[in-house]
Scaffold this motif. Structure first.
Motif, PDB file in Angstrom:
ATOM      1  N   ARG A 130       0.860  -1.179   0.000  1.00  0.00           N
ATOM      2  CA  ARG A 130       0.000   0.000   0.000  1.00  0.00           C
ATOM      3  C   ARG A 130       0.899   1.233   0.000  1.00  0.00           C
ATOM      4  O   ARG A 130       1.840   1.314   0.789  1.00  0.00           O
ATOM      5  N   MET A 131       0.610   2.184  -0.898  1.00  0.00           N
ATOM      6  CA  MET A 131       1.485   3.345  -1.027  1.00  0.00           C
ATOM      7  C   MET A 131       0.698   4.532  -1.546  1.00  0.00           C
ATOM      8  O   MET A 131      -0.139   4.398  -2.447  1.00  0.00           O
ATOM      9  N   ASP A 132       1.000   5.712  -0.991  1.00  0.00           N
ATOM     10  CA  ASP A 132       0.409   6.955  -1.460  1.00  0.00           C
ATOM     11  C   ASP A 132       1.312   7.531  -2.547  1.00  0.00           C
ATOM     12  O   ASP A 132       2.312   8.187  -2.257  1.00  0.00           O
ATOM     13  N   TYR A 133       0.959   7.258  -3.807  1.00  0.00           N
ATOM     14  CA  TYR A 133       1.778   7.746  -4.918  1.00  0.00           C
ATOM     15  C   TYR A 133       1.769   9.272  -5.003  1.00  0.00           C
ATOM     16  O   TYR A 133       2.694   9.869  -5.565  1.00  0.00           O
ATOM     17  N   ALA A 134       0.739   9.901  -4.473  1.00  0.00           N
ATOM     18  CA  ALA A 134       0.652  11.360  -4.542  1.00  0.00           C
ATOM     19  C   ALA A 134       1.845  12.006  -3.859  1.00  0.00           C
ATOM     20  O   ALA A 134       2.373  13.027  -4.328  1.00  0.00           O
ATOM     21  N   GLU A 135       2.296  11.439  -2.746  1.00  0.00           N
ATOM     22  CA  GLU A 135       3.449  11.997  -2.045  1.00  0.00           C
ATOM     23  C   GLU A 135       4.726  11.819  -2.856  1.00  0.00           C
ATOM     24  O   GLU A 135       5.602  12.689  -2.860  1.00  0.00           O
ATOM     25  N   ARG A 238      12.124   7.209  -0.841  1.00  0.00           N
ATOM     26  CA  ARG A 238      12.085   6.140   0.158  1.00  0.00           C
ATOM     27  C   ARG A 238      10.641   5.793   0.529  1.00  0.00           C
ATOM     28  O   ARG A 238       9.863   6.660   0.905  1.00  0.00           O
ATOM     29  N   PHE A 239      10.342   4.531   0.429  1.00  0.00           N
ATOM     30  CA  PHE A 239       9.013   4.000   0.716  1.00  0.00           C
ATOM     31  C   PHE A 239       8.773   3.946   2.227  1.00  0.00           C
ATOM     32  O   PHE A 239       9.675   3.651   3.003  1.00  0.00           O
ATOM     33  N   GLY A 240       7.540   4.254   2.647  1.00  0.00           N
ATOM     34  CA  GLY A 240       7.170   4.095   4.042  1.00  0.00           C
ATOM     35  C   GLY A 240       7.555   5.244   4.929  1.00  0.00           C
ATOM     36  O   GLY A 240       7.741   5.054   6.140  1.00  0.00           O
ATOM     37  N   GLY A 241       7.660   6.439   4.375  1.00  0.00           N
ATOM     38  CA  GLY A 241       7.979   7.600   5.183  1.00  0.00           C
ATOM     39  C   GLY A 241       6.775   8.121   5.937  1.00  0.00           C
ATOM     40  O   GLY A 241       5.668   7.583   5.853  1.00  0.00           O
ATOM     41  N   ALA A 242       7.001   9.199   6.691  1.00  0.00           N
ATOM     42  CA  ALA A 242       5.927   9.754   7.515  1.00  0.00           C
ATOM     43  C   ALA A 242       4.884  10.489   6.692  1.00  0.00           C
ATOM     44  O   ALA A 242       3.722  10.600   7.093  1.00  0.00           O
ATOM     45  N   THR A 247      -1.047   4.312   6.353  1.00  0.00           N
ATOM     46  CA  THR A 247      -0.237   3.976   7.517  1.00  0.00           C
ATOM     47  C   THR A 247       1.071   3.333   7.055  1.00  0.00           C
ATOM     48  O   THR A 247       1.075   2.478   6.177  1.00  0.00           O
ATOM     49  N   PRO A 248       2.188   3.749   7.630  1.00  0.00           N
ATOM     50  CA  PRO A 248       3.490   3.273   7.139  1.00  0.00           C
ATOM     51  C   PRO A 248       3.841   1.875   7.636  1.00  0.00           C
ATOM     52  O   PRO A 248       4.762   1.691   8.425  1.00  0.00           O
ATOM     53  N   ASP A 249       3.087   0.847   7.214  1.00  0.00           N
ATOM     54  CA  ASP A 249       3.439  -0.506   7.626  1.00  0.00           C
ATOM     55  C   ASP A 249       4.685  -1.005   6.884  1.00  0.00           C
ATOM     56  O   ASP A 249       5.278  -2.003   7.267  1.00  0.00           O
ATOM     57  N   ARG A 250       5.045  -0.317   5.798  1.00  0.00           N
ATOM     58  CA  ARG A 250       6.260  -0.630   5.028  1.00  0.00           C
ATOM     59  C   ARG A 250       6.232  -2.050   4.465  1.00  0.00           C
ATOM     60  O   ARG A 250       7.268  -2.638   4.199  1.00  0.00           O
ATOM     61  N   TYR A 251       5.045  -2.577   4.292  1.00  0.00           N
ATOM     62  CA  TYR A 251       4.919  -3.936   3.745  1.00  0.00           C
ATOM     63  C   TYR A 251       5.048  -3.898   2.235  1.00  0.00           C
ATOM     64  O   TYR A 251       4.433  -3.063   1.564  1.00  0.00           O
ATOM     65  N   TRP A 252       5.822  -4.821   1.695  1.00  0.00           N
ATOM     66  CA  TRP A 252       5.970  -4.970   0.244  1.00  0.00           C
ATOM     67  C   TRP A 252       6.269  -6.428  -0.027  1.00  0.00           C
ATOM     68  O   TRP A 252       7.113  -7.036   0.638  1.00  0.00           O
ATOM     69  N   CYS A 253       5.573  -7.015  -0.979  1.00  0.00           N
ATOM     70  CA  CYS A 253       5.760  -8.438  -1.263  1.00  0.00           C
ATOM     71  C   CYS A 253       5.624  -8.697  -2.752  1.00  0.00           C
ATOM     72  O   CYS A 253       4.681  -8.237  -3.398  1.00  0.00           O
TER      73      CYS A 253
END
Length: 401
Positions: A130-135, A238-242, A247-253
């Motif tokens: 899950r990622m907010d591409y807008a940021e 960088r993925f998973g920033g503030a 929510t920054p769970d930083r999960y990637w699979c």
């Protein structure tokens, strides 16, 4: 922002490591987490990031994926120039299918050229995160760069086939390399994660260069990234920033194998799952049939139907059976006295009376006869079924017991 960024979602990978789950569908269309398809995670990221012009490039065994996009993702308004549109190989300049991920982009150059967008976001549609591409887009604009790569910390062991990069103090990419070349599979690197943002004109210029075969699982090879960085303007996000609304769970699979897929599924049942499916303002959209609620009822023997620490989708009925630490997709039936443990059952699976399933995956519509045992005797399983190196039994669609 929604009209300034054209999004290309690559769903061209046949997913050979996920066979037999990919015998009838593309990797991006493989079911995941009890109700979704893998591609839903990328498309939900686009939806929540206000990206409303999305082209999904498809190729292998695409019917299931096209049907899912039609049924689950016809939610945008074309009157507002919004769309999620599948694009199979058009062969506009030749007679070949997509030969690699970057070639898929190259063959659809005309769609990029006629777009009014200023930027092109290229995504792999067969990854789970899950990622907010807008940021990321905002950072790209703020840094005044032409290319931005999303990167995350990882190792070759948990991110097979990814490219490692090194950054300077300003966050610009100065080098790219194969992390496996270090000889240490546990070494942590900054790795690409299948998210590439280009200024439109820079991407078109790169498409004019002589063709270079890109890796099977990603758009840009290490030499291609190094070449891009040498000419300037490549930033590592960088993925998973503030920043960002997810929510920054930083999960990637990247579930490149059955064992990786099974492990990712079972991890969802942990008390603190690594992937947050329950963030209220970041729901994962998908197609859902008009099924009745999931339910447990006593069987003919009077035994109560029970489930423990499991996911049950709509339409599932447990009639006197027991389900533990498992994921059941819609319309699954568990008959009287049947036991299901550490299993993943796709849509419409039926488990007969007294059957016992453990550590297995059953594809859509599989009918398990009464009394059958799967996953209890390794020797018997390997003689009758398909078993992974990790000992997971896979029963393909249409299997005849």
């Amino acid at each position: 922002m929604s009209l300034e960024t054209l999004t290309l979602v690559l769903a061209t990978d046949r997913g050979p490591g996920l066979d037999p789950l990919t015998r009838h569908r593309a990797k991006a269309a493989v079911p995941f987490a009890g109700k979704f398809r893998i591609i839903d995670f990328t498309l939900a990221n686009c939806l929540h990031s206000d990206l409303r012009q999305v082209l999904v490039l498809t190729q292998y065994k695409s019917h299931s994926l096209h049907k899912h996009l039609r049924d689950g993702w016809s939610i945008y308004n074309p009157e507002l120039r919004e769309y999620v549109t599948p694009v199979s190989p058009q062969m506009a300049e030749g007679q070949s299918w997509y030969t690699d991920p970057f070639d898929a982009v190259r063959q659809n150059r005309y769609l990029i050229e006629r777009s009014r967008a200023k930027r092109v976001l290229i995504l792999q549609g067969d990854l789970i995160y899950r990622m907010d591409y807008a940021e990321m887009i905002r950072a790209h604009v703020d840094q005044r760069v032409e290319v931005t790569l999303a990167i995350r910390e990882g190792s070759p062991a948990d991110s097979p086939g990814r490219v490692a990069v090194s950054l300077d103090e300003a966050g610009r990419v100065v080098q790219a390399f194969d992390p496996a070349s270090t000889g240490d599979p546990a070494r942590t690197n900054l790795l690409t994660m299948g998210v590439y943002l280009f200024d439109k004109e820079r991407l078109l210029a790169e498409l004019d260069r002589p063709a270079e075969v890109s890796p099977e699982h990603q758009v840009l090879s290490a030499p291609a990234i190094t070449s891009l960085s040498a000419s300037g303007g490549v930033f590592g996000y960088r993925f998973g920033g503030a920043r960002g609304r997810v929510t920054p769970d930083r999960y990637w699979c990247d579930p490149v194998t059955i064992d990786a897929y099974f492990g990712a599924t079972m991890a969802l049942l942990d008390p603190r799952a690594p992937l947050d499916l329950y963030q209220e303002d970041w729901d994962i959209h998908t197609y859902q049939g008009q099924d009745p609620p999931a339910r447990t009822v006593p069987g003919a023997s009077g035994t109560e139907g029970i489930f423990v620490n499991s996911m049950l989708a709509d339409g599932t009925l447990i009639s006197g059976g027991g389900v533990n630490h498992s994921v059941l997709f819609p319309r699954v039936r568990i008959r009287d006295g049947a036991i299901v443990e550490e299993a993943v059952l796709f849509d419409g699976v039926q488990v007969g009376e007294g059957a016992h399933l453990r550590r297995c995956i059953l594809d859509k519509g599989v009918l398990v006869p009464a009394g059958v045992q799967i996953g209890l005797d390794p020797a018997t399983d390997r003689a009758r079924y398909e078993v992974t190196d990790g000992g997971v039994v896979v029963i393909p669609r249409g299997f005849a017991f």
